[in-house]
Design an enzyme around this catalytic site. Sequence first.
Site, PDB file in Angstrom:
ATOM      1  N   LEU A 127      10.311 -21.043  -4.170  1.00  0.00           N
ATOM      2  CA  LEU A 127       9.472 -19.932  -3.820  1.00  0.00           C
ATOM      3  C   LEU A 127       8.034 -19.912  -4.463  1.00  0.00           C
ATOM      4  O   LEU A 127       7.917 -19.965  -5.605  1.00  0.00           O
ATOM      5  CB  LEU A 127      10.016 -18.463  -4.007  1.00  0.00           C
ATOM      6  CG  LEU A 127       9.177 -17.165  -3.522  1.00  0.00           C
ATOM      7  CD1 LEU A 127       8.754 -17.346  -2.063  1.00  0.00           C
ATOM      8  CD2 LEU A 127       9.845 -16.095  -4.172  1.00  0.00           C
ATOM      9  N   ASP A 139       0.625  -1.314  -0.020  1.00  0.00           N
ATOM     10  CA  ASP A 139      -0.005  -0.021   0.056  1.00  0.00           C
ATOM     11  C   ASP A 139       0.866   1.189  -0.006  1.00  0.00           C
ATOM     12  O   ASP A 139       1.893   1.099   0.419  1.00  0.00           O
ATOM     13  CB  ASP A 139      -0.984   0.217   1.304  1.00  0.00           C
ATOM     14  CG  ASP A 139      -2.063   0.871   0.887  1.00  0.00           C
ATOM     15  OD1 ASP A 139      -2.550   1.394  -0.019  1.00  0.00           O
ATOM     16  OD2 ASP A 139      -2.948   1.157   1.964  1.00  0.00           O
ATOM     17  N   HIS A 179       2.083   3.292  -8.947  1.00  0.00           N
ATOM     18  CA  HIS A 179       2.231   1.747  -9.361  1.00  0.00           C
ATOM     19  C   HIS A 179       3.389   1.336 -10.065  1.00  0.00           C
ATOM     20  O   HIS A 179       3.885   0.229  -9.769  1.00  0.00           O
ATOM     21  CB  HIS A 179       0.898   1.282 -10.173  1.00  0.00           C
ATOM     22  CG  HIS A 179      -0.198   1.894  -9.373  1.00  0.00           C
ATOM     23  ND1 HIS A 179      -0.696   1.466  -7.745  1.00  0.00           N
ATOM     24  CD2 HIS A 179      -1.484   2.529  -9.760  1.00  0.00           C
ATOM     25  CE1 HIS A 179      -1.651   2.016  -7.775  1.00  0.00           C
ATOM     26  NE2 HIS A 179      -2.437   2.725  -8.654  1.00  0.00           N
TER      27      HIS A 179
HETATM   28  C1  IPE Z   1      -5.583  -3.111  -0.649  1.00  0.00           C
HETATM   29  O1  IPE Z   1      -5.174  -1.652  -0.585  1.00  0.00           O
HETATM   30  C2  IPE Z   1      -5.263  -3.532  -1.768  1.00  0.00           C
HETATM   31  C3  IPE Z   1      -4.166  -3.665  -2.359  1.00  0.00           C
HETATM   32  C4  IPE Z   1      -2.976  -3.194  -1.850  1.00  0.00           C
HETATM   33  C5  IPE Z   1      -4.034  -4.190  -3.696  1.00  0.00           C
HETATM   34  P1  IPE Z   1      -6.442  -0.429  -0.824  1.00  0.00           P
HETATM   35  O2  IPE Z   1      -5.568   0.861  -0.653  1.00  0.00           O
HETATM   36  O3  IPE Z   1      -7.075  -0.789  -1.955  1.00  0.00           O
HETATM   37  O4  IPE Z   1      -7.044  -0.512   0.533  1.00  0.00           O
HETATM   38  P2  IPE Z   1      -7.966   0.602   1.390  1.00  0.00           P
HETATM   39  O5  IPE Z   1      -9.067   0.942   0.251  1.00  0.00           O
HETATM   40  O6  IPE Z   1      -7.099   1.581   1.786  1.00  0.00           O
HETATM   41  O7  IPE Z   1      -8.607  -0.286   2.549  1.00  0.00           O
HETATM   42  C1  IPE Z   2      -1.697   0.083  -3.279  1.00  0.00           C
HETATM   43  O1  IPE Z   2      -1.429   1.631  -3.312  1.00  0.00           O
HETATM   44  C2  IPE Z   2      -1.831  -0.458  -4.635  1.00  0.00           C
HETATM   45  C3  IPE Z   2      -3.125  -0.698  -5.142  1.00  0.00           C
HETATM   46  C4  IPE Z   2      -4.316  -0.778  -4.414  1.00  0.00           C
HETATM   47  C5  IPE Z   2      -3.313  -1.423  -6.495  1.00  0.00           C
HETATM   48  P1  IPE Z   2      -2.693   2.665  -3.427  1.00  0.00           P
HETATM   49  O2  IPE Z   2      -2.804   2.829  -4.938  1.00  0.00           O
HETATM   50  O3  IPE Z   2      -3.714   2.115  -2.584  1.00  0.00           O
HETATM   51  O4  IPE Z   2      -1.983   3.768  -2.727  1.00  0.00           O
HETATM   52  P2  IPE Z   2      -2.384   4.878  -1.838  1.00  0.00           P
HETATM   53  O5  IPE Z   2      -3.208   4.070  -0.670  1.00  0.00           O
HETATM   54  O6  IPE Z   2      -3.415   5.588  -2.459  1.00  0.00           O
HETATM   55  O7  IPE Z   2      -1.463   5.890  -1.278  1.00  0.00           O
HETATM   56 MG    MG Z   3      -4.087   2.366  -0.586  1.00  0.00          MG
END
Ligand code: IPE
Ligand code: IPE
Ligand code: MG
Length: 245
Positions: free
Chosen positions: A136, A23, A40
């Site tokens: 792995l 995240d 990303h």
């Molecule tokens: C969880 O992260 C999903 C992934 C890392 C792929 P999100 O950023 O989508 O989760 P919330 O919305 O903050 O809970």
């Molecule tokens: C996690 O990073 C990646 C995915 C959910 C695909 P985010 O896109 O949720 O990044 P933040 O949480 O908005 O910083």
């Molecule tokens: Mg996020």
Amino acid sequence: MDDLDTSRLDLERIPHHVGVIMDGNGRWAGDRGLERTAGHAAGEAALYDCALGALEIGLEWLTVFTFSTENWSRSAEEVQFLMLFNEDLLGRRRDDLHERGVRMFFAGDLDDPRIPQSNKDRMREAMELTSANRRLNLVFAFNYGGRSELVRAAREIAGLSATGEIIPEEVDADLMQAHLAVPDMPDADLIIRTSGEQRISNFLLWQSAYAEYVFPEILWPDFRQQDLVDCIAEYQSRKRRFGRA
Ligand code: IPE
Ligand code: IPE
Ligand code: MG
């Protein structure tokens, strides 16, 4: 990679299965005045580096959350980017990971009509190509949701009951496990969520029943194998009790 410091690690007690909620990509990009999608893209290096680190310390299972069933609610541009990105990443990394002995899995609803067919083909090819590898197990939780995984298992088991193949009394934890996305996946020992958020967001609900959690204050694109090792060292300092006194 040579400077990976494992001195704090007990290499005899590496967890069997680490799950990572990657995240903070959007915030990483925002901090730099970039589009969310640039975050990303930058996250790929972190993922690859962690996979190499996992190989180096002998981790058996690494599950990474790449796209949740809830992530469809993001903008069309971001969703489209993530779909193509998953496919591109496989094109770039598949053969390298295969040569290193990585078995690749995709856990999630891969039949979803919203996933481009070319992406589905790449995922299937990667799973087939690497199916005999044993160093792995790298699981991509893609279009994954813990609830949806459990609903699917319940539906399959209900089907077996309806046709008389099983009786309800035969439904137990082992049977549930056998109907999960990756039946031989062991319970998660450690779940890491980067970026400082402290929630599970529908990740590995069944498998995390007794997991330890670590929440490093690092945005995912900045996370490296040394951070993975440090999280595992933190895990090794915990006392797991499994309900015992
Ligand atoms: C969880 O992260 C999903 C992934 C890392 C792929 P999100 O950023 O989508 O989760 P919330 O919305 O903050 O809970
Ligand atoms: C996690 O990073 C990646 C995915 C959910 C695909 P985010 O896109 O949720 O990044 P933040 O949480 O908005 O910083
Ligand atoms: Mg996020």
